[in-house]
Write a protein that holds these residues in place. Structure first.
Motif, PDB file in Angstrom:
ATOM      1  N   ALA A  70      20.707  56.055  50.548  1.00  9.87           N
ATOM      2  CA  ALA A  70      20.133  54.739  50.830  1.00  9.87           C
ATOM      3  C   ALA A  70      20.765  54.125  52.076  1.00  9.87           C
ATOM      4  N   VAL A  71      19.943  53.475  52.889  1.00 10.10           N
ATOM      5  CA  VAL A  71      20.443  52.704  54.042  1.00 10.10           C
ATOM      6  C   VAL A  71      19.656  51.388  54.112  1.00 10.10           C
ATOM      7  N   PRO A  72      20.270  50.333  54.712  1.00 14.44           N
ATOM      8  CA  PRO A  72      19.493  49.109  54.946  1.00 14.44           C
ATOM      9  C   PRO A  72      18.303  49.422  55.858  1.00 14.44           C
ATOM     10  N   THR A  73      17.190  48.732  55.661  1.00 18.37           N
ATOM     11  CA  THR A  73      15.989  49.047  56.464  1.00 18.37           C
ATOM     12  C   THR A  73      16.257  48.891  57.965  1.00 18.37           C
ATOM     13  N   SER A  74      17.186  48.003  58.328  1.00 19.06           N
ATOM     14  CA  SER A  74      17.474  47.788  59.757  1.00 19.06           C
ATOM     15  C   SER A  74      18.180  48.998  60.383  1.00 19.06           C
ATOM     16  N   HIS A  75      18.632  49.950  59.569  1.00 17.24           N
ATOM     17  CA  HIS A  75      19.362  51.110  60.098  1.00 17.24           C
ATOM     18  C   HIS A  75      18.466  52.297  60.425  1.00 17.24           C
ATOM     19  N   LEU A  76      17.168  52.127  60.228  1.00 21.57           N
ATOM     20  CA  LEU A  76      16.256  53.240  60.513  1.00 21.57           C
ATOM     21  C   LEU A  76      15.311  52.871  61.647  1.00 21.57           C
ATOM     22  N   LYS A  77      15.233  53.764  62.639  1.00 21.39           N
ATOM     23  CA  LYS A  77      14.286  53.565  63.745  1.00 21.39           C
ATOM     24  C   LYS A  77      13.366  54.766  63.816  1.00 21.39           C
ATOM     25  N   ILE A  78      12.077  54.482  63.965  1.00 24.65           N
ATOM     26  CA  ILE A  78      11.122  55.569  64.190  1.00 24.65           C
ATOM     27  C   ILE A  78      11.089  55.797  65.687  1.00 24.65           C
ATOM     28  N   ILE A  79      11.571  56.962  66.145  1.00 25.53           N
ATOM     29  CA  ILE A  79      11.600  57.180  67.598  1.00 25.53           C
ATOM     30  C   ILE A  79      10.397  57.981  68.085  1.00 25.53           C
ATOM     31  N   GLN A  80       9.709  58.627  67.159  1.00 22.21           N
ATOM     32  CA  GLN A  80       8.483  59.345  67.535  1.00 22.21           C
ATOM     33  C   GLN A  80       7.610  59.506  66.294  1.00 22.21           C
ATOM     34  N   GLY A  81       6.302  59.399  66.492  1.00 22.05           N
ATOM     35  CA  GLY A  81       5.367  59.789  65.448  1.00 22.05           C
ATOM     36  C   GLY A  81       4.997  58.702  64.450  1.00 22.05           C
ATOM     37  N   ARG A  82       5.132  57.445  64.824  1.00 15.73           N
ATOM     38  CA  ARG A  82       4.727  56.376  63.905  1.00 15.73           C
ATOM     39  C   ARG A  82       3.283  56.553  63.441  1.00 15.73           C
ATOM     40  N   ASP A  83       2.441  56.999  64.386  1.00 17.23           N
ATOM     41  CA  ASP A  83       1.018  57.191  64.052  1.00 17.23           C
ATOM     42  C   ASP A  83       0.782  58.430  63.188  1.00 17.23           C
ATOM     43  N   GLN A  84       1.786  59.274  63.063  1.00 14.41           N
ATOM     44  CA  GLN A  84       1.659  60.461  62.194  1.00 14.41           C
ATOM     45  C   GLN A  84       2.106  60.170  60.767  1.00 14.41           C
ATOM     46  N   LEU A  85       2.753  59.018  60.570  1.00 15.16           N
ATOM     47  CA  LEU A  85       3.250  58.696  59.232  1.00 15.16           C
ATOM     48  C   LEU A  85       2.149  58.083  58.393  1.00 15.16           C
ATOM     49  N   SER A  86       2.005  58.616  57.214  1.00 16.26           N
ATOM     50  CA  SER A  86       1.088  58.037  56.256  1.00 16.26           C
ATOM     51  C   SER A  86       1.935  57.382  55.177  1.00 16.26           C
ATOM     52  N   CYS A  87       1.377  56.390  54.510  1.00 16.35           N
ATOM     53  CA  CYS A  87       2.129  55.670  53.480  1.00 16.35           C
ATOM     54  C   CYS A  87       1.393  55.791  52.155  1.00 16.35           C
ATOM     55  N   TYR A  88       2.127  56.191  51.141  1.00 16.27           N
ATOM     56  CA  TYR A  88       1.540  56.317  49.803  1.00 16.27           C
ATOM     57  C   TYR A  88       2.133  55.252  48.894  1.00 16.27           C
ATOM     58  N   GLN A  89       1.259  54.504  48.225  1.00 16.72           N
ATOM     59  CA  GLN A  89       1.713  53.487  47.276  1.00 16.72           C
ATOM     60  C   GLN A  89       0.980  53.652  45.964  1.00 16.72           C
ATOM     61  N   TRP A  90       1.618  53.301  44.891  1.00 17.07           N
ATOM     62  CA  TRP A  90       1.030  53.470  43.563  1.00 17.07           C
ATOM     63  C   TRP A  90       1.651  52.442  42.630  1.00 17.07           C
ATOM     64  N   ASN A  91       1.134  52.337  41.452  1.00 21.16           N
ATOM     65  CA  ASN A  91       1.651  51.469  40.398  1.00 21.16           C
ATOM     66  C   ASN A  91       1.874  50.031  40.888  1.00 21.16           C
ATOM     67  N   THR A  92       3.115  49.569  41.008  1.00 18.99           N
ATOM     68  CA  THR A  92       3.368  48.174  41.402  1.00 18.99           C
ATOM     69  C   THR A  92       3.091  47.944  42.884  1.00 18.99           C
ATOM     70  N   LYS A  93       2.935  49.027  43.669  1.00 16.52           N
ATOM     71  CA  LYS A  93       2.683  48.965  45.117  1.00 16.52           C
ATOM     72  C   LYS A  93       3.806  48.275  45.878  1.00 16.52           C
ATOM     73  N   ILE A  94       4.993  48.274  45.316  1.00 10.25           N
ATOM     74  CA  ILE A  94       6.136  47.691  46.031  1.00 10.25           C
ATOM     75  C   ILE A  94       6.769  48.756  46.919  1.00 10.25           C
ATOM     76  N   ALA A  95       7.067  49.897  46.337  1.00 13.50           N
ATOM     77  CA  ALA A  95       7.670  50.978  47.130  1.00 13.50           C
ATOM     78  C   ALA A  95       6.631  51.537  48.097  1.00 13.50           C
ATOM     79  N   LYS A  96       7.123  51.942  49.285  1.00 13.17           N
ATOM     80  CA  LYS A  96       6.255  52.572  50.281  1.00 13.17           C
ATOM     81  C   LYS A  96       6.829  53.948  50.582  1.00 13.17           C
ATOM     82  N   HIS A  97       6.048  54.970  50.276  1.00 11.95           N
ATOM     83  CA  HIS A  97       6.505  56.348  50.439  1.00 11.95           C
ATOM     84  C   HIS A  97       5.866  56.938  51.684  1.00 11.95           C
TER      85      HIS A  97
END
Ligand code: ZN
Length: 124
Positions: free
Chosen positions: A44-71
């Motif tokens: 686990a890391v704080p969200t501010s510690h992650l940077k997308i340096i390439q491929g943001r448009d290649q990332l898909s997001c899957y959500q289910w159930n409570t739709k809080i988590a983003k996979h």
């Protein structure tokens, strides 16, 4: 010791840069219905510690159930790189197997927590 590490999906479309303040922290597996299918070991890391340096448009997001988590996963190779946590949306869970030079099999005793798998399910 603070380190910046690179993380990539399998095909290399998605590249992340992740800051770890004290190495890999809070390593575990989740036993929710999604993570147990992926067999994913996370840190686990704080969200501010992650940077997308390439491929943001290649990332898909899957959500289910409570739709809080983003996979997040790569649309091309299907590898799950990280997710925004349900139990703490200020953190990302990082797929440690995607981090450069990390051997995920080195972690033999990974605590399991947080999901909802019923322990009484039979084994095959
Ligand atoms: Zn990929």
């Amino acid at each position: 010791m603070q380190q910046i590490r690179k993380s990539t999906c399998h095909c290399g479309s998605v590249k992340l840069e992740i800051r770890f303040d004290k190495g890999l922290e809070n390593i575990r597996r989740c036993d929710c219905s999604l993570c147990r299918r992926k067999g994913y070991v996370m840190a686990a890391v704080p969200t501010s510690h992650l940077k997308i340096i390439q491929g943001r448009d290649q990332l898909s997001c899957y959500q289910w159930n409570t739709k809080i988590a983003k996979h997040y996963f790569c649309k091309n190779c299907g590898i799950h790189t990280h997710h925004q946590r349900r139990s703490n949306p200020n953190q990302y869970g990082i797929n440690i197997a995607c981090i450069d030079s990390v051997n995920p099999y080195k972690y033999k005793e990974v605590p399991i927590g947080n999901g909802e798998l019923n322990d009484s399910l039979p084994t095959l």
